[in-house]
Motif scaffolding. Structure first.
Motif, mmCIF file in Angstrom:
data_model
loop_
_atom_site.group_PDB
_atom_site.id
_atom_site.type_symbol
_atom_site.label_atom_id
_atom_site.label_comp_id
_atom_site.label_asym_id
_atom_site.label_seq_id
_atom_site.Cartn_x
_atom_site.Cartn_y
_atom_site.Cartn_z
ATOM 1 N N ALA A 189 -5.791 -46.838 2.236
ATOM 2 C CA ALA A 189 -7.130 -47.218 2.686
ATOM 3 C C ALA A 189 -7.478 -48.585 2.114
ATOM 4 C CB ALA A 189 -8.138 -46.170 2.241
ATOM 5 N N ASN A 190 -8.255 -49.353 2.865
ATOM 6 C CA ASN A 190 -8.678 -50.686 2.442
ATOM 7 C C ASN A 190 -10.169 -50.855 2.672
ATOM 8 O OD1 ASN A 190 -6.069 -52.100 1.844
ATOM 9 N ND2 ASN A 190 -5.650 -51.423 3.928
ATOM 10 N N ASP A 191 -10.821 -51.600 1.775
ATOM 11 C CA ASP A 191 -12.226 -51.957 1.961
ATOM 12 C C ASP A 191 -12.299 -53.147 2.904
ATOM 13 O OD1 ASP A 191 -12.938 -49.949 0.222
ATOM 14 O OD2 ASP A 191 -13.131 -51.279 -1.506
ATOM 15 N N MET A 192 -13.120 -53.020 3.946
ATOM 16 C CA MET A 192 -13.242 -54.074 4.948
ATOM 17 C C MET A 192 -14.518 -54.883 4.704
ATOM 18 S SD MET A 192 -10.577 -53.786 6.646
ATOM 19 C CE MET A 192 -9.278 -52.646 6.991
ATOM 20 N N PRO A 193 -14.530 -56.138 5.138
ATOM 21 C CA PRO A 193 -15.687 -56.987 4.880
ATOM 22 C C PRO A 193 -16.959 -56.531 5.595
ATOM 23 C CG PRO A 193 -14.039 -58.160 6.201
ATOM 24 C CD PRO A 193 -13.438 -56.860 5.778
ATOM 25 N N TRP A 194 -16.854 -55.674 6.595
ATOM 26 C CA TRP A 194 -18.042 -55.197 7.316
ATOM 27 C C TRP A 194 -18.645 -53.946 6.687
ATOM 28 C CZ3 TRP A 194 -13.239 -55.654 9.706
ATOM 29 C CH2 TRP A 194 -12.531 -54.477 9.882
ATOM 30 N N VAL A 202 -4.062 -43.950 10.488
ATOM 31 C CA VAL A 202 -3.135 -42.824 10.516
ATOM 32 C C VAL A 202 -2.727 -42.549 11.959
ATOM 33 C CG1 VAL A 202 -4.222 -41.835 8.440
ATOM 34 C CG2 VAL A 202 -4.904 -40.995 10.701
ATOM 35 N N LEU A 203 -1.720 -41.712 12.108
ATOM 36 C CA LEU A 203 -1.278 -41.260 13.430
ATOM 37 C C LEU A 203 -1.379 -39.740 13.471
ATOM 38 C CD1 LEU A 203 1.955 -43.427 13.774
ATOM 39 C CD2 LEU A 203 -0.279 -43.878 14.800
ATOM 40 N N ASP A 204 -1.843 -39.202 14.604
ATOM 41 C CA ASP A 204 -1.845 -37.750 14.757
ATOM 42 C C ASP A 204 -0.412 -37.295 15.069
ATOM 43 O OD1 ASP A 204 -1.377 -37.955 17.550
ATOM 44 O OD2 ASP A 204 -3.385 -37.286 18.104
ATOM 45 N N PRO A 205 -0.141 -35.997 15.201
ATOM 46 C CA PRO A 205 1.241 -35.536 15.423
ATOM 47 C C PRO A 205 1.908 -36.084 16.684
ATOM 48 C CG PRO A 205 -0.115 -33.711 14.712
ATOM 49 C CD PRO A 205 -1.051 -34.870 14.975
ATOM 50 N N ASP A 206 1.117 -36.506 17.686
ATOM 51 C CA ASP A 206 1.680 -37.081 18.902
ATOM 52 C C ASP A 206 1.836 -38.593 18.806
ATOM 53 O OD1 ASP A 206 1.848 -34.601 20.153
ATOM 54 O OD2 ASP A 206 -0.097 -34.798 21.145
ATOM 55 N N GLY A 207 1.453 -39.174 17.670
ATOM 56 C CA GLY A 207 1.564 -40.625 17.496
ATOM 57 C C GLY A 207 0.330 -41.396 17.928
ATOM 58 N N ASN A 208 -0.757 -40.714 18.246
ATOM 59 C CA ASN A 208 -1.992 -41.402 18.625
ATOM 60 C C ASN A 208 -2.638 -42.010 17.380
ATOM 61 O OD1 ASN A 208 -2.075 -40.637 21.465
ATOM 62 N ND2 ASN A 208 -2.383 -38.576 20.676
ATOM 63 N N PRO A 209 -3.048 -43.286 17.450
ATOM 64 C CA PRO A 209 -3.667 -43.918 16.290
ATOM 65 C C PRO A 209 -5.096 -43.418 16.061
ATOM 66 C CG PRO A 209 -3.516 -45.471 18.118
ATOM 67 C CD PRO A 209 -2.857 -44.198 18.569
ATOM 68 N N VAL A 210 -5.393 -43.177 14.800
ATOM 69 C CA VAL A 210 -6.719 -42.722 14.390
ATOM 70 C C VAL A 210 -7.131 -43.565 13.183
ATOM 71 C CG1 VAL A 210 -8.097 -40.785 13.527
ATOM 72 C CG2 VAL A 210 -6.232 -40.353 15.145
ATOM 73 N N ASN A 211 -8.291 -44.184 13.267
ATOM 74 C CA ASN A 211 -8.856 -44.886 12.120
ATOM 75 C C ASN A 211 -9.821 -43.956 11.430
ATOM 76 O OD1 ASN A 211 -7.468 -47.173 12.849
ATOM 77 N ND2 ASN A 211 -9.244 -48.257 13.620
ATOM 78 N N LEU A 212 -9.568 -43.676 10.167
ATOM 79 C CA LEU A 212 -10.494 -42.899 9.355
ATOM 80 C C LEU A 212 -11.393 -43.911 8.666
ATOM 81 C CD1 LEU A 212 -7.956 -40.388 7.803
ATOM 82 C CD2 LEU A 212 -9.443 -40.029 9.783
ATOM 83 N N THR A 213 -12.704 -43.802 8.852
ATOM 84 C CA THR A 213 -13.623 -44.783 8.308
ATOM 85 C C THR A 213 -14.658 -44.129 7.418
ATOM 86 O OG1 THR A 213 -15.193 -44.644 10.147
ATOM 87 C CG2 THR A 213 -13.372 -46.212 10.388
ATOM 88 N N GLN A 214 -15.059 -44.885 6.399
ATOM 89 C CA GLN A 214 -16.082 -44.422 5.458
ATOM 90 C C GLN A 214 -17.006 -45.597 5.186
ATOM 91 O OE1 GLN A 214 -14.391 -43.222 1.701
ATOM 92 N NE2 GLN A 214 -16.288 -43.629 0.610
#
Length: 117
Positions: free
Chosen positions: A91-96, A103-115
Motif C-alpha cells: 500500500a502507498n500513501d497518495m498525494p490526494w 490487488v487482483l481478484d482470483p480471475d485477474g480483475n484489478p481492484v484498488n483498495l483505498t483508505q
C-alpha cells in the motif's frame, strides 16, 4: 440512478468467496432462486457488485478497475492471497489523501483498495 459493476466469471463460487472473505460482501440476490445460479448481487458497504456465471477468457487484460474503500488497507491486504487473489505491491500513501493498494481478484480483475487518510 445507481451504477452496478458486473463481473463475468467462470467460477461464480470462487469469485463470491473472494469478495466475501476480503471485503465482507453479502449476497442479496441470486437468479434463479432455485437451481444453477446465473447471476448474483453482492452488497459491499453502501454499494453493490454483480457476478455473472459465464465462460470467459480470464487471460485477456481487464478494461476496468474496481475501486473499493476500506477502513484499513494494510489490515485487508493479508486477506487477499488467502482468498485466492494476488497482491501487486504494498500500500502507498497518495498525494490526494488516500492510502491505496493494487490487488487482483482470483480471475485477474484489478481492484484498488483505498483508505482515506
Amino acid at each position: 440512478m445507481a451504477v452496478q459493476p458486473i463481473i463475468l466469471t467462470p467460477d461464480l463460487d470462487r469469485a463470491q468467496a473472494f469478495y466475501s472473505q476480503v471485503l465482507g460482501a453479502v449476497e442479496v440476490l441470486r437468479y434463479p432462486a432455485e437451481g444453477p445460479v446465473f447471476f448474483k448481487t453482492l452488497k459491499i458497504g453502501d454499494g453493490e457488485l454483480g457476478l455473472v456465471a459465464q465462460e470467459t477468457d480470464v487471460s485477456l487484460p481487464a478494461r476496468i478497475v474496481l475501486s473499493i474503500g476500506v477502513e484499513d488497507v494494510d489490515a485487508v491486504l493479508p486477506l487477499v492471497e488467502a482468498a485466492g487473489g494476488r497482491v501487486r505491491g504494498p500500500a502507498n500513501d497518495m498525494p490526494w489523501g488516500q492510502r491505496v493498494a493494487h490487488v487482483l481478484d482470483p480471475d485477474g480483475n484489478p481492484v484498488n483498495l483505498t483508505q482515506n487518510i
